[in-house]
Scaffold this active site. Structure first.
Site, short mmCIF file in Angstrom:
data_model
loop_
_atom_site.label_atom_id
_atom_site.label_comp_id
_atom_site.label_asym_id
_atom_site.label_seq_id
_atom_site.Cartn_x
_atom_site.Cartn_y
_atom_site.Cartn_z
CG ASN A 9 45.86 56.18 26.06
OD1 ASN A 9 44.61 56.46 27.00
ND2 ASN A 9 46.04 55.03 25.78
CE LYS A 11 49.57 56.24 26.31
NZ LYS A 11 50.59 56.19 25.68
CG HIS A 95 47.65 51.09 25.20
ND1 HIS A 95 48.65 51.41 25.54
CD2 HIS A 95 46.94 52.98 24.27
CE1 HIS A 95 49.14 52.63 24.97
NE2 HIS A 95 47.99 53.59 24.20
CD GLU A 97 51.53 52.69 27.23
OE1 GLU A 97 50.32 53.08 28.66
OE2 GLU A 97 52.08 53.46 26.70
CD GLU A 167 47.48 54.07 20.40
OE1 GLU A 167 47.50 54.84 20.44
OE2 GLU A 167 47.80 53.19 21.49
N GLY A 173 55.30 57.77 23.04
CA GLY A 173 55.95 58.46 24.10
C GLY A 173 57.29 58.88 24.04
CB SER A 212 54.88 60.82 18.73
OG SER A 212 55.28 60.16 20.09
P1 13P Z 1 51.70 58.91 22.91
O1 13P Z 1 50.90 60.27 21.57
O2 13P Z 1 51.82 60.28 24.16
O3 13P Z 1 52.76 58.96 21.71
O4 13P Z 1 50.65 58.15 22.78
C1 13P Z 1 50.01 57.41 21.87
C2 13P Z 1 49.45 57.01 23.24
O5 13P Z 1 49.88 55.34 23.01
C3 13P Z 1 48.00 56.40 22.38
O6 13P Z 1 47.33 55.37 23.22
#
Ligand code: 13P
Length: 251
Positions: A9, A11, A95, A97, A167, A173, A212
């Site tokens: 992803n 983002k 997601h 976010e 997740e 992150g 992560s």
């Molecule tokens: P990270 O791997 O940067 O922690 O992000 C995970 C994520 O949100 C994948 O959709």
């Protein structure tokens, strides 16, 4: 046996130049034949990525799509049918976010999930608890509500054509990863929730872990019985690191 899947992803990252570089890096990866690989670029770059990955067995998906499957008057949105026309096969739904920052709630996500499937896209439903919810002992309750909202409205059978990504919000992150056992516990609970309605669907659905994930922790995570691969954020922006994570999911 479930075929593992590793998806990146991206983002809201990338420029035309950096995306070209990443495509080049992905083209040079030697991919194991027993892992499904996908990337989710920002929509702006979907055409560039699909063109650039021609002939490489990497699927392309969108990070979000409209809740109506067909094109129409909906300013700023992209219809699932348009994503299919562009060559996408997958779409992220819910997601964290988008749940947390864009305020998307279960009612909207149910419609997005259904619209995606109506167009032939495979939805990747993202679920997970916040740190506050985990500390309050509510992890399984929160995740089961998020999965349950789809089951209740659309039926458990929709998961025969979908993927679920667990997740934990506190691991995204942050460099904090759920321990393999913490992740496994939630994955097992999700599978049990599906199995209570339909054991065949529960056994077949792929449950990805995200938060992560790096090459250094991927082997242990992917070794757990109910973890069928990963949804990778930051580490998927580096082709070599992403490649190492993909290999960790192989055989
Ligand atoms: P990270 O791997 O940067 O922690 O992000 C995970 C994520 O949100 C994948 O959709």
């Amino acid at each position: 046996m479930r075929r593992p899947m590793v998806a990146g992803n991206w983002k809201m990252h990338g420029t035309r130049a950096s995306v070209a570089e990443l495509i080049d890096g992905l083209r040079h990866l030697a991919l194991p034949s027993d892992v499904d690989v996908a990337v989710f670029p920002p929509s702006l770059f979907i055409n560039q990525v699909i063109d650039g990955l021609q002939g490489k067995s990497i699927s392309v998906g969108a990070q979000n799509a409209a809740m109506e499957s067909m094109q129409g008057a909906l300013t700023g949105e992209i219809a699932p049918s348009q994503l299919v026309d562009a060559g996408c096969s997958l779409v992220l739904v819910g997601h964290s976010e988008r749940r947390q920052i864009m305020g998307e709630q279960d009612a909207v996500l149910i419609r997005k999930f259904a619209a995606a499937q109506a167009s032939g896209l495979t939805p990747v439903l993202c679920v997970g608890e916040t740190l506050e919810e985990r500390e309050a002992g509510k992890t399984l309750e929160v995740v089961s509500r998020q999965v349950g909202s789809i089951i209740d409205e659309l039926g458990v059978e929709v998961f025969a054509r979908a993927v679920i990504a667990y997740e934990p919000v506190w691991a995204i992150g942050t460099g904090l990863t759920a321990s393999p056992q913490q992740a496994q516990d939630v994955h097992a609970a999700i599978r049990a929730q599906l199995a209570a309605k339909n054991s065949e669907v529960a056994q077949g659905v792929r449950l990805l872990y995200g938060g992560s994930v790096k090459a250094a922790n991927a082997v242990e995570l992917f070794g757990m019985p109910d973890i069928d691969g990963g949804l990778i954020g930051g580490a998927s922006l580096n082709a070599d690191e992403f490649g190492a994570i993909i290999r960790a999911a192989g055989n």
